[in-house]
Design a protein around this motif. Structure first.
Motif, PDB file in Angstrom:
ATOM      1  N   ALA A 149       0.821  -1.214   0.000  1.00 44.19           N
ATOM      2  CA  ALA A 149       0.000   0.000   0.000  1.00 44.19           C
ATOM      3  C   ALA A 149       0.850   1.257   0.000  1.00 44.19           C
ATOM      4  O   ALA A 149       0.418   2.322   0.441  1.00 44.19           O
ATOM      5  CB  ALA A 149      -0.939  -0.004   1.194  1.00 44.19           C
ATOM      6  N   THR A 150       2.083   1.126  -0.519  1.00 44.65           N
ATOM      7  CA  THR A 150       2.950   2.287  -0.719  1.00 44.65           C
ATOM      8  C   THR A 150       3.353   2.337  -2.185  1.00 44.65           C
ATOM      9  O   THR A 150       3.296   1.329  -2.898  1.00 44.65           O
ATOM     10  CB  THR A 150       4.210   2.208   0.165  1.00 44.65           C
ATOM     11  OG1 THR A 150       4.858   0.943  -0.054  1.00 44.65           O
ATOM     12  CG2 THR A 150       3.864   2.342   1.638  1.00 44.65           C
ATOM     13  N   THR A 151       3.766   3.512  -2.617  1.00 44.63           N
ATOM     14  CA  THR A 151       4.188   3.677  -4.010  1.00 44.63           C
ATOM     15  C   THR A 151       5.700   3.659  -4.155  1.00 44.63           C
ATOM     16  O   THR A 151       6.204   3.599  -5.273  1.00 44.63           O
ATOM     17  CB  THR A 151       3.670   5.015  -4.572  1.00 44.63           C
ATOM     18  OG1 THR A 151       4.189   6.086  -3.779  1.00 44.63           O
ATOM     19  CG2 THR A 151       2.150   5.054  -4.559  1.00 44.63           C
ATOM     20  N   THR A 152       6.410   3.714  -3.039  1.00 48.84           N
ATOM     21  CA  THR A 152       7.865   3.725  -3.066  1.00 48.84           C
ATOM     22  C   THR A 152       8.405   2.391  -2.571  1.00 48.84           C
ATOM     23  O   THR A 152       7.697   1.597  -1.960  1.00 48.84           O
ATOM     24  CB  THR A 152       8.414   4.865  -2.184  1.00 48.84           C
ATOM     25  OG1 THR A 152       7.814   4.775  -0.887  1.00 48.84           O
ATOM     26  CG2 THR A 152       8.086   6.213  -2.791  1.00 48.84           C
ATOM     27  N   ILE A 199       0.948  13.971  -4.350  1.00 49.41           N
ATOM     28  CA  ILE A 199       1.257  13.164  -5.527  1.00 49.41           C
ATOM     29  C   ILE A 199       2.231  12.046  -5.174  1.00 49.41           C
ATOM     30  O   ILE A 199       3.129  12.215  -4.350  1.00 49.41           O
ATOM     31  CB  ILE A 199       1.831  14.053  -6.642  1.00 49.41           C
ATOM     32  CG1 ILE A 199       0.873  15.215  -6.953  1.00 49.41           C
ATOM     33  CG2 ILE A 199       2.093  13.235  -7.907  1.00 49.41           C
ATOM     34  CD1 ILE A 199      -0.515  14.780  -7.370  1.00 49.41           C
ATOM     35  N   ASN A 200       2.031  10.900  -5.841  1.00 47.07           N
ATOM     36  CA  ASN A 200       2.880   9.724  -5.661  1.00 47.07           C
ATOM     37  C   ASN A 200       2.860   9.254  -4.211  1.00 47.07           C
ATOM     38  O   ASN A 200       3.894   8.957  -3.614  1.00 47.07           O
ATOM     39  CB  ASN A 200       4.326   9.981  -6.112  1.00 47.07           C
ATOM     40  CG  ASN A 200       5.120   8.688  -6.226  1.00 47.07           C
ATOM     41  OD1 ASN A 200       4.558   7.631  -6.497  1.00 47.07           O
ATOM     42  ND2 ASN A 200       6.423   8.763  -6.006  1.00 47.07           N
ATOM     43  N   GLY A 201       1.672   9.156  -3.668  1.00 48.92           N
ATOM     44  CA  GLY A 201       1.510   8.634  -2.321  1.00 48.92           C
ATOM     45  C   GLY A 201       0.482   7.526  -2.306  1.00 48.92           C
ATOM     46  O   GLY A 201      -0.599   7.660  -2.883  1.00 48.92           O
ATOM     47  N   GLY A 202       0.799   6.431  -1.662  1.00 49.83           N
ATOM     48  CA  GLY A 202      -0.152   5.357  -1.494  1.00 49.83           C
ATOM     49  C   GLY A 202      -0.967   5.555  -0.225  1.00 49.83           C
ATOM     50  O   GLY A 202      -1.066   6.667   0.301  1.00 49.83           O
ATOM     51  N   HIS A 203      -1.529   4.474   0.282  1.00 52.77           N
ATOM     52  CA  HIS A 203      -2.332   4.575   1.502  1.00 52.77           C
ATOM     53  C   HIS A 203      -1.480   5.086   2.656  1.00 52.77           C
ATOM     54  O   HIS A 203      -1.917   5.931   3.437  1.00 52.77           O
ATOM     55  CB  HIS A 203      -2.917   3.207   1.836  1.00 52.77           C
ATOM     56  CG  HIS A 203      -3.799   3.208   3.048  1.00 52.77           C
ATOM     57  ND1 HIS A 203      -4.983   3.917   3.103  1.00 52.77           N
ATOM     58  CD2 HIS A 203      -3.666   2.601   4.258  1.00 52.77           C
ATOM     59  CE1 HIS A 203      -5.554   3.748   4.293  1.00 52.77           C
ATOM     60  NE2 HIS A 203      -4.768   2.953   5.009  1.00 52.77           N
ATOM     61  N   LEU A 236       0.902   7.323   3.132  1.00 53.96           N
ATOM     62  CA  LEU A 236       1.634   8.453   2.554  1.00 53.96           C
ATOM     63  C   LEU A 236       2.714   8.980   3.484  1.00 53.96           C
ATOM     64  O   LEU A 236       3.625   9.683   3.043  1.00 53.96           O
ATOM     65  CB  LEU A 236       0.670   9.568   2.143  1.00 53.96           C
ATOM     66  CG  LEU A 236      -0.021  10.417   3.199  1.00 53.96           C
ATOM     67  CD1 LEU A 236      -0.764  11.570   2.497  1.00 53.96           C
ATOM     68  CD2 LEU A 236      -1.002   9.638   4.036  1.00 53.96           C
ATOM     69  N   GLN A 237       2.662   8.632   4.774  1.00 50.62           N
ATOM     70  CA  GLN A 237       3.748   9.016   5.680  1.00 50.62           C
ATOM     71  C   GLN A 237       5.040   8.306   5.294  1.00 50.62           C
ATOM     72  O   GLN A 237       6.134   8.813   5.576  1.00 50.62           O
ATOM     73  CB  GLN A 237       3.397   8.684   7.136  1.00 50.62           C
ATOM     74  CG  GLN A 237       2.128   9.334   7.646  1.00 50.62           C
ATOM     75  CD  GLN A 237       0.940   8.398   7.560  1.00 50.62           C
ATOM     76  OE1 GLN A 237       0.765   7.714   6.545  1.00 50.62           O
ATOM     77  NE2 GLN A 237       0.123   8.362   8.596  1.00 50.62           N
ATOM     78  N   GLU A 238       4.938   7.151   4.674  1.00 57.51           N
ATOM     79  CA  GLU A 238       6.111   6.451   4.156  1.00 57.51           C
ATOM     80  C   GLU A 238       6.533   7.007   2.804  1.00 57.51           C
ATOM     81  O   GLU A 238       7.711   7.212   2.550  1.00 57.51           O
ATOM     82  CB  GLU A 238       5.826   4.944   4.008  1.00 57.51           C
ATOM     83  CG  GLU A 238       6.007   4.131   5.258  1.00 57.51           C
ATOM     84  CD  GLU A 238       7.463   4.052   5.705  1.00 57.51           C
ATOM     85  OE1 GLU A 238       8.381   4.297   4.894  1.00 57.51           O
ATOM     86  OE2 GLU A 238       7.677   3.752   6.886  1.00 57.51           O
ATOM     87  N   ASP A 239       5.560   7.246   1.943  1.00 57.36           N
ATOM     88  CA  ASP A 239       5.869   7.659   0.573  1.00 57.36           C
ATOM     89  C   ASP A 239       6.296   9.119   0.471  1.00 57.36           C
ATOM     90  O   ASP A 239       7.230   9.451  -0.254  1.00 57.36           O
ATOM     91  CB  ASP A 239       4.642   7.434  -0.320  1.00 57.36           C
ATOM     92  CG  ASP A 239       4.321   5.972  -0.505  1.00 57.36           C
ATOM     93  OD1 ASP A 239       5.261   5.168  -0.628  1.00 57.36           O
ATOM     94  OD2 ASP A 239       3.123   5.626  -0.539  1.00 57.36           O
ATOM     95  N   LEU A 252       3.977  15.788   3.390  1.00 57.58           N
ATOM     96  CA  LEU A 252       2.924  15.833   4.394  1.00 57.58           C
ATOM     97  C   LEU A 252       3.336  16.721   5.574  1.00 57.58           C
ATOM     98  O   LEU A 252       2.507  17.463   6.116  1.00 57.58           O
ATOM     99  CB  LEU A 252       2.597  14.427   4.886  1.00 57.58           C
ATOM    100  CG  LEU A 252       1.408  14.303   5.838  1.00 57.58           C
ATOM    101  CD1 LEU A 252       0.133  14.868   5.214  1.00 57.58           C
ATOM    102  CD2 LEU A 252       1.198  12.843   6.253  1.00 57.58           C
ATOM    103  N   THR A 253       4.604  16.679   5.941  1.00 58.73           N
ATOM    104  CA  THR A 253       5.096  17.546   7.017  1.00 58.73           C
ATOM    105  C   THR A 253       4.959  19.007   6.634  1.00 58.73           C
ATOM    106  O   THR A 253       4.557  19.847   7.456  1.00 58.73           O
ATOM    107  CB  THR A 253       6.557  17.220   7.343  1.00 58.73           C
ATOM    108  OG1 THR A 253       6.657  15.854   7.753  1.00 58.73           O
ATOM    109  CG2 THR A 253       7.081  18.117   8.456  1.00 58.73           C
ATOM    110  N   LYS A 254       5.288  19.341   5.396  1.00 58.33           N
ATOM    111  CA  LYS A 254       5.165  20.730   4.946  1.00 58.33           C
ATOM    112  C   LYS A 254       3.715  21.192   4.987  1.00 58.33           C
ATOM    113  O   LYS A 254       3.416  22.306   5.426  1.00 58.33           O
ATOM    114  CB  LYS A 254       5.725  20.899   3.541  1.00 58.33           C
ATOM    115  CG  LYS A 254       5.745  22.371   3.074  1.00 58.33           C
ATOM    116  CD  LYS A 254       6.363  22.518   1.708  1.00 58.33           C
ATOM    117  CE  LYS A 254       6.557  23.998   1.353  1.00 58.33           C
ATOM    118  NZ  LYS A 254       5.340  24.807   1.480  1.00 58.33           N
ATOM    119  N   VAL A 255       2.806  20.331   4.544  1.00 63.80           N
ATOM    120  CA  VAL A 255       1.382  20.673   4.615  1.00 63.80           C
ATOM    121  C   VAL A 255       0.991  20.955   6.063  1.00 63.80           C
ATOM    122  O   VAL A 255       0.300  21.947   6.362  1.00 63.80           O
ATOM    123  CB  VAL A 255       0.514  19.538   4.030  1.00 63.80           C
ATOM    124  CG1 VAL A 255      -0.966  19.803   4.306  1.00 63.80           C
ATOM    125  CG2 VAL A 255       0.746  19.412   2.532  1.00 63.80           C
TER     126      VAL A 255
END
Length: 306
Positions: free
Chosen positions: A183-186, A276-280, A282-285, A290-293
């Motif tokens: 469930a990750t894209t990376t 963009i380029n985030g799976g379920h 997204l903290q991993e990808d 996400l931190t900047k947001v």
């Protein structure tokens, strides 16, 4: 209640997780107590950022976000849900209910006397966290919701969820790290995958991860439906800053951000984003994105002090 505590040596070789251990005791609802582990980093008088993980991860998921948020001057609290991470793990699936999970995290907030909380929630972190926002709106100052939702069972869940639910109950060996990987894209390193497996030395530790899919309200008569409907009544009046940051590649929660933006008043005027380029997970990808947001959101919506 019977429970297991993951041996300390299982966590001996964690990479990028230098955080000190903290524990509180919470009721097991059978006359006993369970140890709930949490990360507590940053100034004790700093604004609190509560990072809630979901299934089948643990606070390790937030490791790349905790330090930069602390470096920005905030206090980060990142618990491991009961049954996950370094927290105790009841051995019977029936010991875990939606309500007990809410109560266990509520106990953390009240024990630590947290207030003016900025909630960061993903997956079950939202199912639990958004309930707490609705039940204790005075404790929360802001919300960032990422790949999550607060279902009531009144609307059909995606087919991807039902396939996941069936898989979770039928698979002989529950592949915790494999689920994260899928469930990750990376590409995740072997050390990262080992860290996700670390809390679960064998199948006897996995009652909590197996139970979570069964607890998602999927029908209008689900045990959690009434409480979640009541929570939505509060959230539809919640006008404190609320932002969505969903990823572009999560078939399970896709569209949940649109619903929240439409129904929750605090979403109005916020800079919602799709990462963009985030799976379920997204903290991993995309942890930096996400931190900047999160930091931009907090700085753009300062807490008003009287």
């Amino acid at each position: 209640m019977e429970f297991l505590s993951t041996p300390q040596n299982c966590f001996a070789n964690l990479v990028d997780y230098p955080f000190a251990e903290h524990f509180i005791q919470v009721s097991d609802n059978a006359g006993g107590e369970l140890n709930l582990h949490y990360v507590d980093e940053g100034p004790k008088d700093g604004e609190v950022v509560l990072m809630l993980h979901g299934e089948p991860s643990w606070s390790y998921l937030y490791r790349h976000m905790i330090t930069p948020v602390v470096d920005a001057g905030y206090r980060v609290i990142a618990p491991d849900l009961i049954g996950f991470g370094k927290s105790d793990k009841p051995t019977e699936q029936g010991a875990y209910t939606y309500q007990t999970h809410v109560d266990w995290i509520r106990a953390l907030l009240l024990t630590l006397k947290l207030s003016e909380i900025t909630l960061v929630c993903q997956d079950w972190g939202g199912l639990i966290g958004l309930r707490l926002v609705a039940e204790h709106p005075d404790l929360f100052a802001r919300v960032l919701a990422a790949n999550t939702m607060l279902p009531t069972g009144d609307h059909a869940l995606p087919e991807a969820f039902h396939k996941w639910k069936d898989f979770s109950q039928q698979v002989e060996i529950f592949p915790v790290a494999g689920i994260i990987k899928g469930a990750t894209t990376t590409s995740l390193s072997e050390s990262t995958l080992a860290a996700y497996n670390a809390p679960f030395p064998d199948e006897s530790y996995k009652a909590g991860v197996r139970q979570f899919p069964l607890l998602v309200p999927a029908t209008p008569n689900d045990p959690a439906t009434a409480a979640n409907r009541k929570a939505w009544q509060v959230l539809q009046r919640f006008n404190k800053p609320f932002i969505t940051a969903f990823s572009d590649s999560d078939p399970v929660t896709a569209g949940g951000d649109d619903i929240m933006q439409k129904l929750i008043p605090g979403c109005q005027g916020q800079h919602h984003t799709t990462i963009i380029n985030g799976g379920h997970f997204l903290q991993e990808d995309q942890p930096q994105a996400l931190t900047k947001v999160l930091l931009d959101f907090m700085q753009a919506n300062p807490i008003c002090t009287q």
